[in-house]
Motif scaffolding. Sequence first.
Motif, PDB file in Angstrom:
ATOM      1  N   THR B 226       0.837  -1.211   0.000  1.00 35.63           N
ATOM      2  CA  THR B 226       0.000   0.000   0.000  1.00 35.63           C
ATOM      3  C   THR B 226       0.869   1.256   0.000  1.00 35.63           C
ATOM      4  O   THR B 226       0.490   2.270  -0.568  1.00 35.63           O
ATOM      5  CB  THR B 226      -0.942   0.042   1.226  1.00 35.63           C
ATOM      6  N   VAL B 227       2.015   1.155   0.635  1.00 37.15           N
ATOM      7  CA  VAL B 227       2.926   2.306   0.688  1.00 37.15           C
ATOM      8  C   VAL B 227       3.589   2.509  -0.672  1.00 37.15           C
ATOM      9  O   VAL B 227       3.756   3.641  -1.133  1.00 37.15           O
ATOM     10  CB  VAL B 227       3.990   2.093   1.797  1.00 37.15           C
ATOM     11  N   GLU B 228       3.968   1.411  -1.324  1.00 32.58           N
ATOM     12  CA  GLU B 228       4.741   1.516  -2.560  1.00 32.58           C
ATOM     13  C   GLU B 228       3.882   1.805  -3.788  1.00 32.58           C
ATOM     14  O   GLU B 228       4.386   2.281  -4.800  1.00 32.58           O
ATOM     15  CB  GLU B 228       5.541   0.221  -2.781  1.00 32.58           C
ATOM     16  N   CYS B 229       2.595   1.502  -3.735  1.00 31.51           N
ATOM     17  CA  CYS B 229       1.738   1.664  -4.913  1.00 31.51           C
ATOM     18  C   CYS B 229       1.721   3.135  -5.354  1.00 31.51           C
ATOM     19  O   CYS B 229       1.263   4.010  -4.610  1.00 31.51           O
ATOM     20  CB  CYS B 229       0.305   1.211  -4.614  1.00 31.51           C
ATOM     21  N   PRO B 230       2.188   3.433  -6.564  1.00 31.78           N
ATOM     22  CA  PRO B 230       2.269   4.843  -6.988  1.00 31.78           C
ATOM     23  C   PRO B 230       0.887   5.466  -7.216  1.00 31.78           C
ATOM     24  O   PRO B 230       0.754   6.681  -7.223  1.00 31.78           O
ATOM     25  CB  PRO B 230       3.069   4.784  -8.295  1.00 31.78           C
ATOM     26  N   ARG B 231      -0.135   4.612  -7.398  1.00 40.29           N
ATOM     27  CA  ARG B 231      -1.488   5.140  -7.665  1.00 40.29           C
ATOM     28  C   ARG B 231      -2.370   5.096  -6.420  1.00 40.29           C
ATOM     29  O   ARG B 231      -3.554   5.404  -6.499  1.00 40.29           O
ATOM     30  CB  ARG B 231      -2.145   4.299  -8.775  1.00 40.29           C
ATOM     31  N   ARG B 232      -1.796   4.701  -5.311  1.00 40.81           N
ATOM     32  CA  ARG B 232      -2.595   4.528  -4.077  1.00 40.81           C
ATOM     33  C   ARG B 232      -3.814   3.637  -4.360  1.00 40.81           C
ATOM     34  O   ARG B 232      -4.932   3.935  -3.933  1.00 40.81           O
ATOM     35  CB  ARG B 232      -3.046   5.871  -3.501  1.00 40.81           C
ATOM     36  N   ALA B 233      -3.580   2.586  -5.111  1.00 43.95           N
ATOM     37  CA  ALA B 233      -4.687   1.720  -5.537  1.00 43.95           C
ATOM     38  C   ALA B 233      -4.899   0.550  -4.573  1.00 43.95           C
ATOM     39  O   ALA B 233      -5.795  -0.253  -4.777  1.00 43.95           O
ATOM     40  CB  ALA B 233      -4.413   1.199  -6.946  1.00 43.95           C
ATOM     41  N   ILE B 234      -4.049   0.446  -3.548  1.00 40.57           N
ATOM     42  CA  ILE B 234      -4.236  -0.660  -2.597  1.00 40.57           C
ATOM     43  C   ILE B 234      -4.740  -0.077  -1.282  1.00 40.57           C
ATOM     44  O   ILE B 234      -4.041   0.656  -0.584  1.00 40.57           O
ATOM     45  CB  ILE B 234      -2.931  -1.457  -2.408  1.00 40.57           C
ATOM     46  N   LYS B 235      -5.994  -0.354  -1.001  1.00 40.28           N
ATOM     47  CA  LYS B 235      -6.626   0.169   0.219  1.00 40.28           C
ATOM     48  C   LYS B 235      -6.411  -0.814   1.369  1.00 40.28           C
ATOM     49  O   LYS B 235      -6.037  -1.976   1.145  1.00 40.28           O
ATOM     50  CB  LYS B 235      -8.142   0.333  -0.010  1.00 40.28           C
ATOM     51  N   THR B 236      -6.674  -0.339   2.569  1.00 40.01           N
ATOM     52  CA  THR B 236      -6.578  -1.251   3.714  1.00 40.01           C
ATOM     53  C   THR B 236      -7.898  -1.305   4.444  1.00 40.01           C
ATOM     54  O   THR B 236      -8.631  -0.303   4.520  1.00 40.01           O
ATOM     55  CB  THR B 236      -5.489  -0.800   4.708  1.00 40.01           C
ATOM     56  N   GLU B 237      -8.186  -2.469   4.954  1.00 38.72           N
ATOM     57  CA  GLU B 237      -9.402  -2.672   5.744  1.00 38.72           C
ATOM     58  C   GLU B 237      -9.014  -3.411   7.006  1.00 38.72           C
ATOM     59  O   GLU B 237      -8.202  -4.343   6.936  1.00 38.72           O
ATOM     60  CB  GLU B 237     -10.383  -3.537   4.947  1.00 38.72           C
ATOM     61  N   ARG B 238      -9.596  -3.046   8.103  1.00 35.55           N
ATOM     62  CA  ARG B 238      -9.276  -3.763   9.324  1.00 35.55           C
ATOM     63  C   ARG B 238      -9.825  -5.191   9.244  1.00 35.55           C
ATOM     64  O   ARG B 238     -10.975  -5.406   8.878  1.00 35.55           O
ATOM     65  CB  ARG B 238      -9.854  -3.058  10.550  1.00 35.55           C
ATOM     66  N   GLU B 239      -8.984  -6.121   9.621  1.00 29.47           N
ATOM     67  CA  GLU B 239      -9.351  -7.539   9.599  1.00 29.47           C
ATOM     68  C   GLU B 239     -10.025  -7.836  10.941  1.00 29.47           C
ATOM     69  O   GLU B 239      -9.397  -7.688  11.984  1.00 29.47           O
ATOM     70  CB  GLU B 239      -8.074  -8.369   9.481  1.00 29.47           C
ATOM     71  N   THR B 240     -11.294  -8.188  10.905  1.00 27.05           N
ATOM     72  CA  THR B 240     -11.942  -8.430  12.203  1.00 27.05           C
ATOM     73  C   THR B 240     -11.954  -9.899  12.568  1.00 27.05           C
ATOM     74  O   THR B 240     -11.843 -10.254  13.720  1.00 27.05           O
ATOM     75  CB  THR B 240     -13.387  -7.884  12.213  1.00 27.05           C
ATOM     76  N   ILE B 241     -12.093 -10.729  11.566  1.00 30.96           N
ATOM     77  CA  ILE B 241     -12.030 -12.153  11.867  1.00 30.96           C
ATOM     78  C   ILE B 241     -11.393 -12.854  10.684  1.00 30.96           C
ATOM     79  O   ILE B 241     -11.711 -12.571   9.532  1.00 30.96           O
ATOM     80  CB  ILE B 241     -13.426 -12.738  12.198  1.00 30.96           C
ATOM     81  N   TRP B 242     -10.464 -13.721  10.971  1.00 31.13           N
ATOM     82  CA  TRP B 242      -9.728 -14.393   9.900  1.00 31.13           C
ATOM     83  C   TRP B 242     -10.234 -15.812   9.761  1.00 31.13           C
ATOM     84  O   TRP B 242     -10.419 -16.509  10.765  1.00 31.13           O
ATOM     85  CB  TRP B 242      -8.243 -14.398  10.230  1.00 31.13           C
TER      86      TRP B 242
END
Lengths: 420, 243
Positions: B226-242
Amino acid sequence: MSEKSDKNGEGDHMVLKMLTGSQAVAWAARLARAEYIPAYPITPQTEIIEILSEWVRKGEMEAIFVQMESEHSLLTAAGTAAATGARVFTATSSQGLLYGFEMLYSIAGWRAPLVLVNVARALAAPITLEPDHNDVLAARDSGFLQFHAESVQEALDFVLLAYRVAEDNRVLLPAIVNIDGFHLSFTRERVDLPEQSTVDEFLPEYKPVNPIRASEPVAKGIPVLIPPLYSFFKYQMHMASRNALNVFREAAKDFEKMFFRSYATVEEYMLDDADTVIVMSNSFAAVGKQAVNAMREEGRKVGLLRIRLFRPFPTDDIVKSLRGKKCVVVVDQNISIGKGGITCPEIAEALYHLEDRPKVILPVIAGLGGKSISLEEFRHAVRVAERLASLKAGPDGPLLLFREDEAMLVDSLLKIASGG
Amino acid sequence: MRLSDAPILERGHIFNPSYVLVTAPSLLFDPTVKPLEGMADGSVLFVNSSKEVQIVQPKKVHTIYRDITELALKHIGRDILSAAMGAVACKLSGLISLQSLVDSVEEELAELGLAADLIEKNVQLAKECYSSVESISLRGLDYKPSHKVVEVQYMGERGIPDLLSMGNTILRKTGSWRVFTPIVDKNLCTACGICYIYCPEACISLDEQGYPVINYNNCKGCLVCTVECPRRAIKTERETIWS
């Protein structure tokens, strides 16, 4: 550097603190006013030197801290600095101790007293970070005195006692204080942190013999190509180490007067009326005591003898504790490959000539690589020893304590490793 | 931490815990962790989770769920849980007062050289966690593990520590470690392949069109992508249950 300052002063009373083993030995080095600390990091020793370097950086501890490039250099620097008359503290662990191994014998031969804390970690291969005592016991023939700690309090106290005994003119040998990695190094326990002025009283300034000075050349550890000379000097070291038994007892008496904790070379736990005695050392001895308590509740007369001072070997005290007992179960948390445990033959030799020697001395290997030792494993070892005694038979090799649940785990992991 | 009026003779492995605190629900099902092993009837299980989890547990265990990660994100802005879980343990056991807890959080974090404002945030987090649960006192827990001693057989070649099955990392489902999940937004992604190059765990592969596909079984959630993506195309979501 020998001038005492009040920087370390903590007021008039001992302070109760929750400290890890790492913090406790760092405090001991500080309270002992160690002047020179050569260091090299290794898990699980690193916390000790991190703490000391921080104190030195902040000016809270008056010492020179040097990060070396290896344990071999570390030990060379430590020994030579001690030979100049500096009070030296250092610490390492496992592979690090082995990497500097050559210098252990040299430093002891120079008769240069210093204190080295070994944070026990089993030796590779295979690699682990958990403790057993093959690292510290590899150094048992080097001339270093060896103190083995069960608790965080002992870890701190033994560093102070080690300086006192090592620097005594009747001894003049370096010392290792062993603390088990994780079980002591990273575990917080309640510790009486001694007051600086009392430590100063207990531990007077180190007065070196024939120190190396720029203006007064001295050669240490000279070549002796005449064999009788070598033999002579080596046996002098042995006698100095044997002197350390009584020097330790004297020091322990003073220690008790000043700090109200008493230390004999061995600890007897429920030994008086015991038929069977488990012999252990270091932190896992606590689990052995727990097993003794449980077996006592079941009506078995079991006790435990813990060896605090491993070099010099406290033969007399061990004889006093074990003579007349029916069975001795020596739990070695180490293995001399092709023989068995290291402590057991030493115990057996100490008892051999007695009329009232125990009927069975059972060599047991347990806790290698930090493997837990459960109550049932202790029970099993005691049962085996007592059965041998009733059969008037001897053991046919060391008994490895290993459990069914562990065997199943090993089996499942071997399957993964082999792709099966 | 070992503290008692009487000498503590237990060391190392705790075979029969009275209180078990689990920092992530995924750990409950991790075969190498097995946090529920050795729990007795009447013991207490605390799980840091926003939801209840179906647990197969033969013992009658008092189970509590709280979302401590949410509180850590609120107070600290990161999923750093040490003060939080310590606070829960103090309160559950009923042995440690709030003041002692605050004192020791301040002392230990100062020892680590943390800035004053960060220590204060941890104190606030610890206080909220402390008040989020009730003390549960325990008595008379009885658990006797069965530990049968067995003889170890000589295994020949199998007894040599050789690893023959290479590439077995996939067996270790490290996806359970994630707190945040990276999710590729295909509308923004240009299939440049930067994330594929940077992923330190080789958990990103490229599909036929060159778009990244994340292996969630093994992605640890480090979020380098997510940090390296130049287009900010990788979002993050909190993982609540795996799962």
